[in-house]
Design a protein around this motif. Structure first.
Motif, PDB file in Angstrom:
ATOM      1  N   ALA A 142       5.961  -4.115  -0.784  1.00 29.69           N
ATOM      2  CA  ALA A 142       5.748  -3.751  -1.529  1.00 29.69           C
ATOM      3  C   ALA A 142       7.310  -3.624  -2.577  1.00 29.69           C
ATOM      4  N   ALA A 143       7.938  -3.005  -1.518  1.00 33.47           N
ATOM      5  CA  ALA A 143       9.833  -2.007  -2.630  1.00 33.47           C
ATOM      6  C   ALA A 143      10.223  -3.156  -2.706  1.00 33.47           C
ATOM      7  N   ARG A 144      11.196  -4.361  -1.716  1.00 37.30           N
ATOM      8  CA  ARG A 144      11.693  -4.729  -1.653  1.00 37.30           C
ATOM      9  C   ARG A 144      11.183  -6.299  -1.179  1.00 37.30           C
ATOM     10  N   GLY A 145      12.056  -7.613  -1.543  1.00 40.49           N
ATOM     11  CA  GLY A 145      11.849  -8.406  -0.343  1.00 40.49           C
ATOM     12  C   GLY A 145      10.459  -9.759  -1.210  1.00 40.49           C
ATOM     13  N   VAL A 146       9.470 -10.061   0.077  1.00 44.42           N
ATOM     14  CA  VAL A 146       8.508 -11.107  -0.287  1.00 44.42           C
ATOM     15  C   VAL A 146       7.601 -10.058  -1.051  1.00 44.42           C
ATOM     16  N   GLY A 147       7.728  -8.661  -0.695  1.00 49.25           N
ATOM     17  CA  GLY A 147       6.349  -8.128  -1.486  1.00 49.25           C
ATOM     18  C   GLY A 147       7.274  -7.793  -2.746  1.00 49.25           C
ATOM     19  N   ALA A 148       7.900  -7.361  -3.161  1.00 50.77           N
ATOM     20  CA  ALA A 148       8.435  -6.903  -4.690  1.00 50.77           C
ATOM     21  C   ALA A 148       8.410  -8.223  -5.593  1.00 50.77           C
ATOM     22  N   LEU A 149       9.232  -8.943  -4.775  1.00 49.64           N
ATOM     23  CA  LEU A 149       8.467 -10.365  -5.518  1.00 49.64           C
ATOM     24  C   LEU A 149       7.102 -11.268  -5.772  1.00 49.64           C
ATOM     25  N   LEU A 150       6.410 -10.791  -4.676  1.00 52.57           N
ATOM     26  CA  LEU A 150       4.713 -11.524  -5.270  1.00 52.57           C
ATOM     27  C   LEU A 150       4.333 -10.509  -5.966  1.00 52.57           C
ATOM     28  N   ALA A 151       4.992  -9.171  -6.494  1.00 54.46           N
ATOM     29  CA  ALA A 151       4.066  -8.067  -6.999  1.00 54.46           C
ATOM     30  C   ALA A 151       4.639  -8.681  -8.525  1.00 54.46           C
ATOM     31  N   ARG A 152       5.734  -9.125  -8.493  1.00 54.39           N
ATOM     32  CA  ARG A 152       6.034 -10.405 -10.050  1.00 54.39           C
ATOM     33  C   ARG A 152       5.265 -11.004 -10.180  1.00 54.39           C
ATOM     34  N   LYS A 153       4.808 -11.978  -9.286  1.00 52.43           N
ATOM     35  CA  LYS A 153       4.670 -13.126  -9.489  1.00 52.43           C
ATOM     36  C   LYS A 153       3.377 -13.789  -9.169  1.00 52.43           C
ATOM     37  N   LEU A 154       2.966 -12.130  -9.023  1.00 54.68           N
ATOM     38  CA  LEU A 154       1.076 -12.026  -9.182  1.00 54.68           C
ATOM     39  C   LEU A 154       0.865 -11.495 -10.429  1.00 54.68           C
ATOM     40  N   SER A 155       1.774 -10.735 -11.063  1.00 52.87           N
ATOM     41  CA  SER A 155       1.529  -9.541 -12.373  1.00 52.87           C
ATOM     42  C   SER A 155       1.572 -10.749 -13.532  1.00 52.87           C
ATOM     43  N   ALA A 156       2.135 -11.352 -13.050  1.00 51.55           N
ATOM     44  CA  ALA A 156       2.935 -12.872 -14.159  1.00 51.55           C
ATOM     45  C   ALA A 156       1.069 -14.042 -13.852  1.00 51.55           C
ATOM     46  N   ARG A 157       0.596 -14.103 -13.633  1.00 48.61           N
ATOM     47  CA  ARG A 157      -0.379 -14.231 -13.307  1.00 48.61           C
ATOM     48  C   ARG A 157      -2.016 -13.391 -13.778  1.00 48.61           C
ATOM     49  N   VAL A 193       9.213  -0.945  -9.090  1.00 46.12           N
ATOM     50  CA  VAL A 193       8.571  -2.047  -9.278  1.00 46.12           C
ATOM     51  C   VAL A 193       7.415  -2.178  -9.896  1.00 46.12           C
ATOM     52  N   ALA A 194       6.319  -1.099  -9.808  1.00 49.22           N
ATOM     53  CA  ALA A 194       5.475  -0.433 -10.105  1.00 49.22           C
ATOM     54  C   ALA A 194       5.368  -0.671 -12.273  1.00 49.22           C
ATOM     55  N   ALA A 195       6.739   0.421 -12.185  1.00 44.23           N
ATOM     56  CA  ALA A 195       6.857   1.039 -13.357  1.00 44.23           C
ATOM     57  C   ALA A 195       7.376  -0.772 -13.993  1.00 44.23           C
ATOM     58  N   GLU A 196       7.515  -1.758 -13.467  1.00 45.93           N
ATOM     59  CA  GLU A 196       8.712  -2.631 -13.941  1.00 45.93           C
ATOM     60  C   GLU A 196       7.021  -3.903 -14.391  1.00 45.93           C
ATOM     61  N   LEU A 197       6.313  -3.969 -13.521  1.00 45.02           N
ATOM     62  CA  LEU A 197       4.840  -4.152 -14.019  1.00 45.02           C
ATOM     63  C   LEU A 197       3.873  -3.612 -14.628  1.00 45.02           C
ATOM     64  N   GLY A 198       3.683  -2.376 -14.966  1.00 40.90           N
ATOM     65  CA  GLY A 198       2.496  -1.913 -15.498  1.00 40.90           C
ATOM     66  C   GLY A 198       1.170  -1.923 -14.069  1.00 40.90           C
ATOM     67  N   GLY A 199       2.253  -2.082 -12.567  1.00 44.71           N
ATOM     68  CA  GLY A 199       1.243  -1.574 -11.986  1.00 44.71           C
ATOM     69  C   GLY A 199       1.148   0.150 -11.162  1.00 44.71           C
ATOM     70  N   ARG A 200       1.168   0.854 -10.214  1.00 50.20           N
ATOM     71  CA  ARG A 200       0.555   2.184  -9.615  1.00 50.20           C
ATOM     72  C   ARG A 200       1.517   1.943  -8.520  1.00 50.20           C
ATOM     73  N   SER A 201       2.074   2.234  -7.910  1.00 52.82           N
ATOM     74  CA  SER A 201       2.691   2.179  -6.205  1.00 52.82           C
ATOM     75  C   SER A 201       2.066   3.821  -5.210  1.00 52.82           C
ATOM     76  N   TRP A 202       2.015   4.012  -4.066  1.00 51.95           N
ATOM     77  CA  TRP A 202       2.052   4.876  -3.059  1.00 51.95           C
ATOM     78  C   TRP A 202       2.922   5.164  -1.935  1.00 51.95           C
ATOM     79  N   GLU A 203       3.374   5.764  -1.546  1.00 52.18           N
ATOM     80  CA  GLU A 203       4.616   5.521  -0.599  1.00 52.18           C
ATOM     81  C   GLU A 203       2.871   6.155   0.847  1.00 52.18           C
ATOM     82  N   ALA A 204       2.827   5.562   1.614  1.00 51.48           N
ATOM     83  CA  ALA A 204       2.187   5.886   3.052  1.00 51.48           C
ATOM     84  C   ALA A 204       3.096   4.605   4.379  1.00 51.48           C
ATOM     85  N   ASP A 205       3.097   4.829   4.426  1.00 47.42           N
ATOM     86  CA  ASP A 205       2.987   4.294   6.290  1.00 47.42           C
ATOM     87  C   ASP A 205       2.551   3.771   6.923  1.00 47.42           C
ATOM     88  N   VAL A 206       2.662   2.298   7.258  1.00 54.47           N
ATOM     89  CA  VAL A 206       1.315   1.327   6.959  1.00 54.47           C
ATOM     90  C   VAL A 206       0.103   1.596   8.888  1.00 54.47           C
TER      91      VAL A 206
END
Length: 299
Positions: free
Chosen positions: A15-30, A47-60
């Protein structure tokens, strides 16, 4: 369209960039509450601070880390309603000229990382009767020369998600697969820096030879999340590919041989240019692995 997501807790990997980051913004708006997961802590936190969310650093691909993240997300929010397995990387070039470690890493992140994500979060989705969206690709629908790792991984995640749908549907969990063609992201722009790969892609038949804008593609994905769709198509014409996908391997096998024969001298002369992962996300993955091997990973 915002009501189905209002107050729901949505986890997005990559979610740091690209599809993930923009999807976060769109879902937050909903109205969604966001838990963002990825390898780039500064970008994720922004991104999390912008949207009032939280973030976790992890290798999937780290099962223990993903299990810890899942526990912490549930502890923070009390539930998980939606998980979008979006994290992905890519490499390009002929298979025999590829670095084995780089090729294998694409499989690990795209396929096994999705498996680890599902393993960590499915218990919470069962509890909430939630939705798991697996981001796949046009590469799951049709093979392509010089994309063996990416095609194999995306075909794998598509099959994995279809299998999960049959397993967990009776427990109230809906499972979807998202398909994107070439979309204007760091990954695609990184691949286009290779002149040979860019020219070969330009020779693909319409509409597969275009790069599509990011915003409308992600808007379609956001709509799919709101509807909890079984299939989500980021470009309108991808739905039609389902009907002809059985014919594509033979067609690509015939046409691809001709294109590879024509490009082979240039590919051989420029082989050293395409050893690693493409795009900023690929660079982040390589940096994280170097830090881990040198003992500099964050606690």
């Amino acid at each position: 369209m915002s009501k189905p997501l209002h107050g729901q807790v949505v986890v997005i990997t990559g979610a740091a960039r690209g599809v993930g980051a923009l999807l976060a913004r769109k879902l937050s708006a909903r109205g969604a509450q966001l838990a963002l997961v990825g390898l780039e802590p500064d970008e994720l936190a922004q991104v999390a601070a912008e949207l009032g969310g939280r973030s976790w650093e992890a290798d999937v691909t780290d099962r223990d880390a993903m299990a810890r993240v899942a526990d912490e997300v549930v502890a923070a929010y009390g539930r998980v309603d939606v998980v979008v397995a979006n994290a992905g990387i890519a490499t390009g070039g002929p298979f025999l000229a590829s670095e084995a470690r780089t090729f294998d890493r694409v499989i690990e992140v795209n396929l096994l990382g999705s498996v680890a994500t599902a393993r960590a979060f499915l218990p919470a989705l069962v509890a909430s009767r939630g939705y798991y969206l697996q981001i796949a690709s046009l590469a799951a629908l049709t093979p392509a020369p010089m994309m063996a790792a990416y095609c194999a991984s995306k075909a794998g995640v598509e099959a994995f998600a279809h299998s999960l749908r049959a397993e967990v549907g009776y427990q109230g969990v809906k499972v979807g697969v998202g398909y994107l063609s070439w979309t204007d992201t760091d990954m695609v722009r990184g691949a286009d820096q290779d002149d040979v790969l860019r020219e070969l892609r330009a020779r693909l038949p319409w509409p597969t030879n275009r790069t599509y804008p990011l915003d409308p593609a992600v808007e379609r994905i956001a709509d799919g999340v709101a509807r909890r769709s079984a299939h989500v198509y980021a470009q309108w014409w991808l739905r039609g590919m389902q009907a002809v996908r059985g014919y594509l391997p033979s067609l690509v096998g015939t046409v691809g041989q001709r294109e590879m024969r024509r490009a082979e001298p240039r590919l051989r002369a420029t082989a050293d240019r395409r050893r690693g992962l493409v795009g900023a996300g690929g660079a982040a993955d390589e940096t994280a692995r170097k830090d881990l091997s040198s003992g500099n990973s964050a606690p």
